[in-house]
Scaffold this motif. Structure first.
Motif, PDB file in Angstrom:
ATOM      1  N   LEU A   1       0.459  -0.906   0.011  1.00  0.00           N
ATOM      2  CA  LEU A   1      -0.122  -0.330   0.027  1.00  0.00           C
ATOM      3  C   LEU A   1       1.224   1.097  -0.447  1.00  0.00           C
ATOM      4  O   LEU A   1       0.416   1.943  -1.024  1.00  0.00           O
ATOM      5  CB  LEU A   1      -0.830  -0.011   1.521  1.00  0.00           C
ATOM      6  CG  LEU A   1      -1.870   0.924   1.293  1.00  0.00           C
ATOM      7  CD1 LEU A   1      -2.918   1.666   0.622  1.00  0.00           C
ATOM      8  CD2 LEU A   1      -2.538   1.182   2.696  1.00  0.00           C
ATOM      9  N   SER A   2       2.229   0.930   1.002  1.00  0.00           N
ATOM     10  CA  SER A   2       2.845   2.398   0.390  1.00  0.00           C
ATOM     11  C   SER A   2       3.600   2.543  -0.793  1.00  0.00           C
ATOM     12  O   SER A   2       4.383   3.957  -0.658  1.00  0.00           O
ATOM     13  CB  SER A   2       3.642   1.818   1.870  1.00  0.00           C
ATOM     14  OG  SER A   2       5.066   1.465   1.415  1.00  0.00           O
ATOM     15  N   THR A   3       3.777   1.788  -1.812  1.00  0.00           N
ATOM     16  CA  THR A   3       3.950   2.022  -3.066  1.00  0.00           C
ATOM     17  C   THR A   3       3.040   2.691  -3.457  1.00  0.00           C
ATOM     18  O   THR A   3       3.450   4.335  -4.356  1.00  0.00           O
ATOM     19  CB  THR A   3       4.309   0.689  -3.607  1.00  0.00           C
ATOM     20  OG1 THR A   3       5.455  -0.021  -2.873  1.00  0.00           O
ATOM     21  CG2 THR A   3       4.832   0.794  -4.849  1.00  0.00           C
TER      22      THR A   3
ATOM     23  N   PHE B   1       3.802  12.335   0.858  1.00  0.00           N
ATOM     24  CA  PHE B   1       5.150  11.722   1.197  1.00  0.00           C
ATOM     25  C   PHE B   1       5.648  11.983   2.596  1.00  0.00           C
ATOM     26  O   PHE B   1       5.555  10.959   3.485  1.00  0.00           O
ATOM     27  CB  PHE B   1       6.712  13.021   0.693  1.00  0.00           C
ATOM     28  CG  PHE B   1       7.282  12.171   1.188  1.00  0.00           C
ATOM     29  CD1 PHE B   1       8.133  11.127   0.672  1.00  0.00           C
ATOM     30  CD2 PHE B   1       8.361  12.918   1.970  1.00  0.00           C
ATOM     31  CE1 PHE B   1       8.942  11.147   0.441  1.00  0.00           C
ATOM     32  CE2 PHE B   1       9.728  12.575   2.270  1.00  0.00           C
ATOM     33  CZ  PHE B   1      10.076  11.712   1.739  1.00  0.00           C
ATOM     34  N   THR B   2       4.813  12.938   3.630  1.00  0.00           N
ATOM     35  CA  THR B   2       4.718  12.376   4.883  1.00  0.00           C
ATOM     36  C   THR B   2       3.827  11.273   5.186  1.00  0.00           C
ATOM     37  O   THR B   2       4.290  10.969   6.133  1.00  0.00           O
ATOM     38  CB  THR B   2       4.594  14.354   5.872  1.00  0.00           C
ATOM     39  OG1 THR B   2       5.431  15.044   5.080  1.00  0.00           O
ATOM     40  CG2 THR B   2       4.355  14.495   7.104  1.00  0.00           C
TER      41      THR B   2
ATOM     42  N   VAL C   1       4.003   6.057   8.129  1.00  0.00           N
ATOM     43  CA  VAL C   1       3.237   4.917   8.202  1.00  0.00           C
ATOM     44  C   VAL C   1       4.396   4.088   7.946  1.00  0.00           C
ATOM     45  O   VAL C   1       4.198   2.328   8.006  1.00  0.00           O
ATOM     46  CB  VAL C   1       2.203   4.970   6.684  1.00  0.00           C
ATOM     47  CG1 VAL C   1       1.746   3.159   6.943  1.00  0.00           C
ATOM     48  CG2 VAL C   1       0.764   6.042   7.133  1.00  0.00           C
ATOM     49  N   ASN C   2       5.506   4.300   7.167  1.00  0.00           N
ATOM     50  CA  ASN C   2       6.360   3.477   7.495  1.00  0.00           C
ATOM     51  C   ASN C   2       7.405   3.008   8.417  1.00  0.00           C
ATOM     52  O   ASN C   2       7.716   1.994   8.257  1.00  0.00           O
ATOM     53  CB  ASN C   2       7.136   3.837   5.634  1.00  0.00           C
ATOM     54  CG  ASN C   2       6.663   3.232   5.263  1.00  0.00           C
ATOM     55  OD1 ASN C   2       6.286   2.710   4.395  1.00  0.00           O
ATOM     56  ND2 ASN C   2       7.200   4.068   3.844  1.00  0.00           N
ATOM     57  N   TYR C   3       7.278   4.488   8.846  1.00  0.00           N
ATOM     58  CA  TYR C   3       7.987   3.600  10.695  1.00  0.00           C
ATOM     59  C   TYR C   3       7.314   4.153  11.960  1.00  0.00           C
ATOM     60  O   TYR C   3       8.192   3.758  12.757  1.00  0.00           O
ATOM     61  CB  TYR C   3       9.040   5.583  10.375  1.00  0.00           C
ATOM     62  CG  TYR C   3       9.627   5.236   9.131  1.00  0.00           C
ATOM     63  CD1 TYR C   3      11.643   4.607   9.214  1.00  0.00           C
ATOM     64  CD2 TYR C   3       9.838   6.088   7.988  1.00  0.00           C
ATOM     65  CE1 TYR C   3      12.300   4.172   8.407  1.00  0.00           C
ATOM     66  CE2 TYR C   3      11.104   5.525   7.250  1.00  0.00           C
ATOM     67  CZ  TYR C   3      12.417   5.155   7.684  1.00  0.00           C
ATOM     68  OH  TYR C   3      12.703   4.672   6.494  1.00  0.00           O
TER      69      TYR C   3
END
Length: 386
Positions: A40-42, A348-349, A354-356
């Protein structure tokens, strides 16, 4: 009179069409990720890429074509938009989809700036705030009808079919514009350097700062609004469409308030609006722990983040009309340009957050942009009109 009303409706329909194309991706991100078997992040990068291209291409195309016949330019850009959206509907791979999104992003900003320019030329001064607000409401209506409709179609059929519907709508809008758009409008021609002189004005720079900050805050949470509703708050997919509809209605209410605020010394009211916006962003995380408070916080945010738009647009137009008439076309495009800079920053933020960390922390991160908006708003209130 009937022709004027139909023309205003058509201008709103243009904004609705563009809004569906831009925002529908947010509603179907999960479906796109499943379709191409990527995280999903991609696919969240699609939002960032669209906004980035939009922000870069809009000032370039608007400035280079400012001396063209506006009617002919609008028809050309609508044709390119139709091609880009149709390629989106056909996209067999993520790379193809990204390419198609770049095509539509490249022309969408100039299209809406031309619409705002036509409104500023055609509409009497006393009616301008509400007409501009309703054109802006076209984007909110897209979130009310277009995004939930796209999500429903993606669930029942495929996300590709959502964009096929937009292509059909584009043909209808093209025909209405060809019929109703004035063939010739007053133009003050100027060199590229002369047009860009608008960007030296302190009032314009502060308005740009406000636009970037507010949209950065909005898309810090809105990029992942679907998983916030389903994954974090635990609502079912069946409820999702109705809840997205409610948020869209809140955005329309925000546009209506934006017109009223802009018509009553809006610049002086912006600091208070942004303070409220920042507080709402800060309490979003704790509010998400409960379904009711979470939806109330999201709904309130969807109202407040819209209110700045008409006031800021009028600042740009008024400054250009009074001191930089050769830059009027550029002035009407600034909201579109820098809103997408903000969307790019915000998405982007959101992806990085969400990634970290967790989705619940999006509101805390977004509040940083809210503080910037407050600072810019106080500065604009101090210098505007001087």
């Amino acid at each position: 009179m009937m022709r004027e009303k139909l023309r205003s409706f058509t201008f709103i329909l243009v904004a609705f069409m563009l809004g569906c194309n831009e925002f529908m991706v947010v509603g179907v991100l999960s479906d796109i990720a499943k379709s191409y078997h990527v995280p999903l992040s991609t696919v969240g990068f699609l939002v960032t890429a669209f906004a980035g291209v939009y922000a870069i291409s809009t000032p370039v195309i608007t400035t280079l074509t400012s001396n063209w016949n506006r009617y002919k330019l609008l028809m050309i850009l609508m044709t390119v938009f139709f091609i880009g959206n149709t390629l989106t509907a056909m996209a067999p791979s993520l790379g193809w989809l990204l390419f198609a999104r770049v095509i539509t992003a490249a022309v969408a900003g100039t299209i809406i700036s031309l619409i705002n320019l036509l409104v500023s030329i055609i509409t009497p001064m006393n009616k301008r705030p509400m007409v501009l607000a309703w054109v802006g409401a076209g984007f909110s209506i897209a979130s009310v009808i277009g995004v939930p409709l796209g999500t429903t179609i993606a669930t029942l059929l495929s996300w590709h079919d959502s964009f096929w519907i937009i292509s059909g709508l584009t043909l209808v809008v093209f025909a209405l514009l060809a019929w109703l758009t004035p063939r010739d409008t007053p133009q003050v021609k100027g060199s590229i350097v002369g047009q860009l002189s608008l960007l030296k004005d302190r009032r314009v720079l502060l308005g740009i700062g406000i636009t970037v900050s507010v949209l950065s805050l909005q898309y810090t949470f809105y990029t992942y609004v679907r998983p916030l509703i389903t994954t974090v708050m635990g609502f079912s997919l069946t409820s999702l469409n109705w809840l997205l509809l409610i948020l869209g209605v809140m955005s329309i209410i925000g546009n209506e308030i934006a017109g009223l605020v802009a018509g009553h010394h809006g610049v002086h009211k912006l600091p208070g609006i942004f303070i409220l916006m920042t507080i709402l962003s800060l309490i979003l995380g704790p509010a998400l722990e409960n379904k009711l408070t979470g939806m109330l916080a999201l709904a309130a945010l969807c109202v407040v983040v819209i209110v700045y738009g008409t006031t800021t647009q009028l600042v740009f137009i008024n400054v250009a009309e009074q001191e930089y008439p050769q830059s009027l076309a550029l002035a009407t495009s600034l909201i579109s340009i820098f809103a997408n800079v903000g969307i790019s920053h915000g998405s982007f933020t959101a992806s990085t957050t969400v990634n970290y960390t967790s989705l619940q922390n999006l509101g805390y991160v977004g509040a940083v942009y809210g503080v910037l908006a407050i600072v810019f708003a106080f500065a604009l209130r101090r210098v505007y009109g001087k």
